[in-house]
Write an enzyme that holds these catalytic residues in place. Structure first.
Site, PDB file in Angstrom:
ATOM      1  N   THR A 146       0.618  -1.377  -0.347  1.00  0.00           N
ATOM      2  CA  THR A 146      -0.334  -0.326   0.522  1.00  0.00           C
ATOM      3  C   THR A 146       0.828   1.264   0.004  1.00  0.00           C
ATOM      4  O   THR A 146       1.736   1.544   0.625  1.00  0.00           O
ATOM      5  CB  THR A 146      -1.016  -0.049   1.171  1.00  0.00           C
ATOM      6  N   LYS A 164      -6.933   1.923  -3.734  1.00  0.00           N
ATOM      7  CA  LYS A 164      -6.577   0.694  -2.430  1.00  0.00           C
ATOM      8  C   LYS A 164      -6.487   1.818  -0.960  1.00  0.00           C
ATOM      9  O   LYS A 164      -7.366   1.980   0.040  1.00  0.00           O
ATOM     10  CB  LYS A 164      -5.317   0.817  -2.400  1.00  0.00           C
ATOM     11  N   LYS A 176      -0.729   5.363   7.811  1.00  0.00           N
ATOM     12  CA  LYS A 176      -0.379   5.686   7.669  1.00  0.00           C
ATOM     13  C   LYS A 176      -0.966   5.505   6.140  1.00  0.00           C
ATOM     14  O   LYS A 176      -0.852   6.203   5.458  1.00  0.00           O
ATOM     15  CB  LYS A 176       0.378   4.412   7.068  1.00  0.00           C
TER      16      LYS A 176
END
Length: 291
Positions: free
Chosen positions: A97, A172, A240
């Site tokens: 990711t 994503k 994050k």
């Protein structure tokens, strides 16, 4: 069957690599801490000392690491990076990711060397990785995706081709931002219910019978009510991802809801909850909390 190099053996990567081995592929693994490879070596993997060594002779090189910096290191390090070990005709598949900007830059570096590139981040956590039920959100050329499908379907149950490199990352990040917002909203609602003396499971059950209840809310609510915070998607990682999504937006002012939700995750990290499952943020809103 293919010769696959798999880079990054965290909670997701180790499970994905195991699925590839069990599907009959020849798998060479690498991880920053070598002990993480022991269980995979025991079921047939070969362990490499560097990403470059792992990539030598591989048909496909897959990566599943934490962030842009880790991805940049494993692919592009001039001495140990995977690209330095890849041969003509090989394909780089980045499943981490990451930011769209880095994915695009990496794709350019890969294709400039005459290699194929596909970004294939996944939706799903540890149970889905273990069961081979991940959902791939793919960015890249259709013909490249066709070549990679047998590899992806060894670990996944669905593939969505969403555009060119960078669009998979956007998809994503959007998915995880929506998930994180639902987590914080449900945590706050549970706090409100507790503070007002409601029977939380009963009220949530009633809400679940309405059209506003998302499928994932069943899992989220159960985890929060039963205080089951063993990590599947840790608070620190989702924070994050919020940061990357806000970066993609260009300005905090463009995504005030994402920014507000991210602050909840940052607060949880500050209280030492970063390694807990994302649902652990409910701790901040309990009736006895002063958050």
């Amino acid at each position: 069957m293919s010769n696959i190099a798999f880079l990054g053996l965290g909670a997701m990567g180790a499970r994905m690599a195991a699925r590839l081995i069990k599907s009959g592929h020849q798998v060479t693994v690498w991880n920053r801490t070598s002990a993480a490879a022991e269980a995979l070596v025991a079921i047939g993997a070969r362990q490499a000392a560097t990403p470059k060594e792992a990539a030598v002779g591989a048909d496909f090189v897959m990566a599943m690491v934490r962030d842009d910096d880790a991805s940049r290191q494993i692919w592009l390090d001039p001495h140990t990076g995977a690209l330095a070990g890849m041969s003509a005709g090989a394909m780089a598949i980045e499943s981490s990711t990451l930011t769209p900007q880095w994915v695009q830059a990496l794709g350019q570096q890969v294709t400039a060397r005459g290699l194929a590139f596909l970004e294939a981040p996944v939706s799903g956590s540890r149970p889905q990785a273990e069961a081979g039920q991940l959902i791939y959100l793919v960015g890249g050329e259709q013909q490249v995706l066709e070549q990679a499908k047998p590899i992806l379907m060894a670990t996944g149950s669905a593939i969505h081709h969403v555009g060119t490199p960078g669009h998979g990352a956007l998809t994503k990040l959007a998915t995880n931002a929506l998930l994180g917002i639902q987590v914080t909203a449900l945590a706050e609602i549970i706090g409100v219910l507790q503070r007002n003396g409601a029977d939380v499971p009963t009220v949530l059950g009633a809400i679940a019978g309405t059209s506003v209840w998302a499928p994932v809310a069943n899992y989220l609510a159960s985890s929060m009510v039963n205080e089951q915070f063993a990590p599947q998607f840790p608070i620190g990682l989702l924070e994050k991802d919020f940061g990357y999504a806000i970066q993609a937006a260009g300005a905090v002012e463009q995504v005030p809801t994402m920014a507000a939700a991210r602050k909840i995750f940052q607060q949880a990290i500050a209280q030492g909850l970063g390694e807990q499952n994302m649902t652990g943020v409910v701790t901040l809103f309990k009736a006895d909390s002063h958050a």
